[in-house]
Write an enzyme that holds these catalytic residues in place. Structure first.
Site, short mmCIF file in Angstrom:
data_model
loop_
_atom_site.label_atom_id
_atom_site.label_comp_id
_atom_site.label_asym_id
_atom_site.label_seq_id
_atom_site.Cartn_x
_atom_site.Cartn_y
_atom_site.Cartn_z
N GLY A 293 0.69 -1.18 0.02
CA GLY A 293 0.00 0.17 -0.13
C GLY A 293 0.90 1.17 0.07
O GLY A 293 2.04 1.21 -0.31
N ASN A 294 0.24 2.41 0.35
CA ASN A 294 1.01 3.59 0.44
C ASN A 294 0.53 4.62 1.50
O ASN A 294 -0.80 4.19 2.12
CB ASN A 294 1.18 4.39 -0.72
CG ASN A 294 -0.15 4.64 -1.47
OD1 ASN A 294 -0.80 5.55 -0.71
ND2 ASN A 294 -0.64 4.19 -2.47
N PHE A 295 1.01 5.69 1.83
CA PHE A 295 0.70 6.18 2.77
C PHE A 295 -0.41 7.41 2.72
O PHE A 295 -0.92 8.25 3.42
CB PHE A 295 1.82 7.13 3.61
CG PHE A 295 2.90 6.20 4.18
CD1 PHE A 295 2.58 5.47 5.16
CD2 PHE A 295 4.05 6.41 3.67
CE1 PHE A 295 3.46 4.71 5.93
CE2 PHE A 295 5.22 5.18 4.32
CZ PHE A 295 4.77 4.58 5.33
#
Ligand code: CTP
Length: 403
Positions: free
Chosen positions: A208-210
């Site tokens: 995923g990412n932030f």
């Protein structure tokens, strides 16, 4: 004209509070329902009895009524109002509003209010021009509140300058035009993507990412406030939709986001891709949980479809397509390339090099680049204020297309 409109007025301690009973009378004459909150200090300048008589409603100061023990809920008052006018607002109360110091009913209600908030500063000229006051006013405007600027004239102190509360008739006009204003995007269909995508490695793990989704959700709310019918396609986030004009479709992966966009894109007038879509996804996600072993683990990734690029290929002349770019180096050049290769009308460049901007923050610092080559850079501001800047820019792009 203001028939049935619910106006909440917050009064703070200032000589100019004497103008508020006249304003209440004008509002009631126009058919508005008026309720009033006063700070303790305001009661030194104008009496609750005058205000409750003119408004036909009890006037609130405290959270509790000492006589009957009843509780005055700031949440109920904030939800009740169609518009919250804080006038006159003192330097002290603005400081509390900026910093969320809810030690009285007026400020607690401000924090709880979902309706548009107008504030009308009134104070002595030197207080008004002080950097603290000016910076608080700027912050309040950045938070999405509307200032009713003070007039220039003779002040109670005898000094002459800016600081006089506008006359009741002028404040009434501001309130009337607020409700008369035709919303800029009434009935316009806006498709927005927001948040991250999660790409499964196995049934319990993902890449995923932030991205927090805050920018995309702020955009969805800004457009809904202006009357648009918003389709929001969102990856997993903790922010929530708070407007009935927004239809939320929740997805998890880049492939699901593409499917959702594909089914809705032809119907949209404006498409804004604020999502941080994964560029790669595991080639073969494991159907079982991958067990820990002593040797290294290699997960082979394959590219995802570039949703923005595919929309750029098929978009009609009437559709407006907006993308975001997050760059760490050669920012402007890379953003211009994306604008061209993805056939966009506008690209919003975020820089990860800016303190307080980008993933997870409530603030953002952006640069707009449009298809005609115009470049506009903005200061660091709240994502709500950035969303409004983007909305205003899209409004002018739409005008140019229709001319
Ligand atoms: N985007 C998209 N689909 C993808 C990847 C990105 O729709 N698979 C969109 C994003 O929503 C954003 C824009 O493309 O509006 C730019 O994303 P970004 O990751 O900055 O650019 P990329 O084109 O993926 O290039 P790179 O990651 O190499 O900078």
């Amino acid at each position: 004209m203001l028939q049935g409109k619910k106006i909440l007025i917050g009064i703070t301690g200032s000589i100019s509070a004497y103008k508020i009973p006249l304003l209440v009378r004008l509002l009631v004459k126009e058919g508005a329902e008026v309720r009033i909150i006063m700070t303790r200090m305001a009661r030194e300048f104008v009496t609750p009895l005058t205000l409750s008589t003119l408004s036909g409603n009890p006037v609130y100061t405290d959270f509790f009524d000492k006589d009957d023990g009843s509780w005055h809920s700031h949440v109920d008052l904030g939800n009740w109002a169609d518009l919250y006018l804080i006038a006159p607002v003192s330097a002290t109360t603005m400081g509390k509003m900026v910093n969320g110091i809810a030690d009285n009913l007026l400020v607690a209600t401000y924090l709880a209010a979902k309706c548009p908030v107008y504030f009308a500063p009134a104070m002595d000229v030197d207080m008004f021009h002080h950097n603290s006051t000016q910076s608080n006013i700027k912050t309040l405007v950045d938070y999405g509140n509307q200032q009713i600027e003070p007039e220039v004239g003779e002040l109670a102190s005898g000094l002459v300058g800016a600081g006089r509360l506008q006359e009741p008739e002028s404040i009434l006009q501001v309130i009337k035009s607020h409700f008369e204003k035709k919303k800029a995007f009434d009935g316009v269909k806006v498709l927005i993507t927001a948040g991250p995508t999660f790409e499964a490695i196995d049934p319990v793990r993902f890449i995923g990412n932030f991205s927090s989704g805050k920018m995309g959700y702020a955009l969805a709310h800004a457009f809904a406030e202006e009357g648009a019918l918003v389709d929001l396609i969102s990856g997993p986030v903790s922010v929530e939709v708070e407007h009935p004009g927004i239809k939320l479709t929740s997805i998890v992966s880049a492939a699901e986001m593409k499917n959702a966009v594909d089914t809705k894109v032809n119907d949209a007038d404006i498409i804004i891709m604020a999502a941080a879509v994964a560029d790669y996804t595991p080639e073969q996600p494991s159907t079982n949980k991958i067990k820990k072993k002593d040797n290294e683990l290699v997960v082979k990734l394959k590219p995802t479809a570039d949703i923005l690029k595919s929309v750029g290929k098929t978009k009609s002349n009437q559709q407006i397509l907006v993308g975001f770019a997050l760059e760490t180096n050669n920012e402007l050049e890379n953003a211009k390339n994306k604008l061209r290769t993805k056939n966009l009308d506008l690209i919003v460049l975020n820089s990860l090099n800016e303190k307080g901007a980008g993933f997870g923050f409530d603030t953002n610092k952006v640069t707009f680049i449009d298809a005609t080559g115009n470049v506009t850079s903005f200061d660091l501001k709240s994502k709500t204020a950035v969303a409004r800047d983007i909305l205003n820019k899209i409004e002018s792009l739409r005008k140019n297309k229709n001319d």
